[in-house]
Write an enzyme that holds these catalytic residues in place. Structure first.
Site, short mmCIF file in Angstrom:
data_model
loop_
_atom_site.label_atom_id
_atom_site.label_comp_id
_atom_site.label_asym_id
_atom_site.label_seq_id
_atom_site.Cartn_x
_atom_site.Cartn_y
_atom_site.Cartn_z
N GLY A 37 -12.27 -12.12 -7.70
CA GLY A 37 -11.18 -11.22 -7.36
C GLY A 37 -10.73 -11.37 -5.92
CD GLU A 59 -8.73 -13.21 -10.25
OE1 GLU A 59 -9.63 -12.36 -10.07
OE2 GLU A 59 -8.33 -13.53 -11.37
CB ALA A 84 -14.21 -7.51 -9.44
#
Ligand code: T1G
Length: 690
Positions: free
Chosen positions: A102, A105, A63
């Site tokens: 992220g 993910e 992220a």
């Protein structure tokens, strides 16, 4: 499409390419077009499969950390992953470089993951005081099992592609043109037909979880968390993946993430993430760098040997110089033994050991340094000796070679001024053991040339060091502040605090150990020698040294060490010595609380940091934080002394310093102007209030 996300079509296989330099962070301007593209491709009947890849040097590295603490702009990562898992056609993540946080993910939202052979995959959120907030704690265990997921998420350490393949995290590993391989992989999968099971519904990794073994390992990790909340939350979230239905575990992950991201510890650790990168930035970003092909190190003792290893480990050939063949062989022998220990621990292969040792060339002749582009001296800490060494270097070093001193305290301007080329002189203050400790204080002397400075800052990164550029003063940044932190140690002992009470106040604060434990570990004779050289005394520590009590290495220091024990126990003889010295001074011992210990040690630490900023010895308050976290073990959950001052309340620090200054008259308690200003403005930036 936006310039952050593009879509190509290779005979029915869609290729979605994310392009958000430098690390393809999942910023909002990536998430929005990515979601749009995936929805369109999901509904496009002409598309048989979808590959998600990245441009540039790496797959998505996480992220966008700069977005934390701000309102979340939809779609967030969780929405994208949830949508991905509604896609019936095969989705494939093509991972090169790193897939972190992220990024991994996002890849876990795909049915399949393929990786370049050199790729690394990990969930490092714990290093930011967080836990994976995009479903990683619930999906990763489903592929690799709960215990491996626990270890990956609590350590934050990435694993290589081969290990990830063996663990079931990736489905294929390729060399060469990854996207082409990924497209062919996707096409073949589509040809064979589905259905394709999203990770959400794959429980193979969870079935045989031994929850008792899991809990035992999680408890051990918790014991080592030293007050940090994120590792505990990570373990809890992974346990939820085993014991709760998917959606409940996902909701629990979210709740834990929201709590952590708003907390002081994560703010502190995110501060440090950017502070380390900021510290390595110099004015005049494009200053040319000098070519460094070979490094010379003078002195093969503890420091010199460690420095030589640091450069060899970074891939540089090293010429190691000593005054005699015997001293040289002793130094090379120590280096060989150090590498042998790494091999025995499995952190180095025999081949790598041989390769690194092959980079060393020993010599006792200064003339051999003529081929070096950087020469670091690590000789005895004495100005006359240093000047003699630099005089010889002035004569033999090639023009443009950078001449560095490893001095901890001595005046580098005086050393530079003693030779004909002060523009080539600077300080490289390594911390012992130099081949292990991350911090490198790079000391900019008055006449150091900008290209010499930019060269060593870049070199520090290449050998895996965290560099902070500091100015010349006694002890530079770290050791000068260490002296301030320790200035009251003897007074606290004489007034009634025991070494154990003082050390406990530190370890309860989050330090790995307290000052007396540290002194015993490092050797009390080092400080004793420094004090004698500077005509200073420390009545308790000097007396211990006069009795030959140097700490762990002699079995007795401030503490007693049973044969071979690492942890010392309180020593009645030391406590009697302290009482006697106090009585000689008419001091009536009293109970001293932890709060007072912190006020008389860590508040002076912050105050000295403020003085260092005022004197421009450090360019930024965050540089000081980087020094203290990487060089002295300041708890990362408190962000370093200057960040912590904000958490503690600068006004309170000023008020308590003024109290102790009035009570003792000691300068170390006189609040620095910049600290008072920070108390008013909340900012360390002096100009913020000018
Ligand atoms: N967000 C924003 N900026 C980032 C960034 C990130 N994730 N990662 C790096 N940068 C910037 C960095 O500040 C620097 O900027 C430049 O990129 C180059 O970085 C929901 C919550 C990938 C191994 O923790 O580990 O995902 O100084 O100097 O040495 O669960 O960057 O040039 O202006 O470090 O080659 C999880 C963090 C985030 C990975 C590359 N991900 N990054 O190292 O370059 S939280 C991470 C790294 C998350 C989700 C959670 C490294 C790297 P500037 P660099 P590098």
């Amino acid at each position: 499409m936006s310039n952050s996300v593009s879509v190509a079509n290779d005979s029915g296989v869609a290729i979605v390419t994310i392009d958000n330099p430098p690390v393809n962070a999942l910023s909002f301007h990536v998430r929005e077009p990515l979601m749009q593209a995936l929805v369109a491709l999901r509904d496009d009947a002409s598309v048989a499969a979808i590959v998600i890849a990245c441009a540039g040097r790496t797959f998505v590295a996480g992220a966008d950390i700069t977005e934390f603490g701000k309102p979340v702009l939809q779609p967030d990562l969780r929405a994208i992953v949830a949508m991905l898992e509604t896609i019936a056609k095969p989705t494939v993540a093509a991972i090169h470089g790193t897939a972190l946080g992220g990024g991994l993910e996002l890849a876990l939202g795909c049915h399949f993951r393929v990786a370049d052979a050199g790729a690394k995959l990990g969930l490092p959120e714990v290093k930011l005081g967080l836990l994976p907030g995009g479903g990683g704690t619930v999906r990763l265990p489903r592929l690799v099992g709960a215990v491996k997921a626990l270890r990956m998420i609590v350590s934050g350490a990435p694993i290589g592609a081969a290990e990830a393949h063996g663990a079931g995290l990736v489905d294929a590993v390729f060399e060469g043109d990854l996207v082409t391989h990924a497209v062919n992989f996707a096409r073949e999968i589509a040809r064979k037909g589905g259905p394709f099971t999203p990770v959400h519904d794959r429980n193979d990794g969870l079935k045989e979880t031994d929850l008792a073994a899991f809990d035992a390992e999680a408890a051990d990790l918790a014991r080592r968390a030293r007050g940090l909340e994120a590792p505990i939350a990570c373990a809890q979230a992974v346990r939820n993946a085993v014991t709760l239905p998917f959606d409940e575990a996902l909701a629990a992950e979210r709740a834990l993430f929201v709590k952590l991201v708003a907390g002081d510890q994560s703010r502190a650790q995110r501060h440090l993430f950017f502070a380390e990168r900021e510290a390595a930035k110099l004015p005049g970003k494009d200053t040319p760098k000098r070519r460094i092909a070979r490094v010379g190190v003078i002195g093969a003792g503890t420091m010199g040997g460690g420095i030589a290893m640091a450069f060899a480990n970074g891939g540089f050939p090293v010429t190691l110089l000593e005054t005699s063949e015997e001293a040289l062989q002793r130094g090379l022998g120590t280096i060989d033994r150090n590498y042998a220990v790494s091999v025995s621990r499995g952190s180095l292969t025999e081949e790598a050991k041989r390769q690194r040792l092959s980079q060393f060339k020993g010599s006792t002749d200064y003339a051999d340094l003529a081929e070096c582009d950087l020469i670091v001296e690590a000789v005895f800490e004495d100005m006359a000796v240093k000047k003699e060494v630099f005089g010889k270097l002035d004569a033999v070093a090639r023009p443009g070679a950078i001449l560095a001193t490893n001095t901890s305290y001595l005046d580098i301007n005086e050393i530079a001024g003693s030779i004909s080329r002060p523009q080539d002189v600077l300080g490289l203050h390594f911390f012992s053991p130099a081949n292990v400790m991350k911090l490198l204080e790079i000391v900019r002397a008055g006449k150091t040339a900008p290209d010499a400075l930019s060269t060593v800052v870049d070199l520090a990164r290449r050998i895996g060091k965290v560099a902070v550029v500091v100015g010349v003063c006694h002890g530079f940044v770290g050791n000068r502040m260490l002296a301030a932190r320790g200035s009251e140690s003897e007074a606290l002992l004489l007034e009634g605090a025991t070494p154990s009470e003082i050390d406990k106040a530190f370890t309860d604060f989050g330090w790995p150990m307290g000052p007396f434990q540290m002194g015993d570990l490092a050797g009390l004779d080092i400080g004793w020698r420094n004090r004698k050289a500077r005509g200073l005394t420390a009545v308790i520590a000097d007396t211990l040294c006069e009795q030959g009590r140097f700490g762990q290495k002699t079995g007795r220091g401030f503490y007693l060490y049973e044969a071979g024990a690492r942890a010392g126990v309180a020593d009645p003889e030391v406590e009697a010595l302290i009482r006697d010295k106090a009585a000689e001074r008419g001091i009536e011992p009293r109970a001293i609380c932890a709060e007072e210990i912190i006020e008389r040690t860590l508040y002076p630490l912050v105050n000295e940091g403020a003085k260092i900023l005022e004197e421009k010895i450090a360019a930024r308050a965050s540089d000081i934080d980087v020094v203290w976290v990487n060089g002295y073990g300041f708890p990362i959950g408190k962000g370093g002394p200057m960040f912590w001052a904000g958490l503690e309340g600068a006004a309170r620090i000023v008020e308590r310093l003024e109290y102790w200054h009035q009570r003792t008259g000691k300068d170390v308690f006189k609040p620095a102007l910049l600290l008072k200003r920070m108390a008013e403005t909340g900012s360390w930036e002096a100009e913020a209030t000018d």
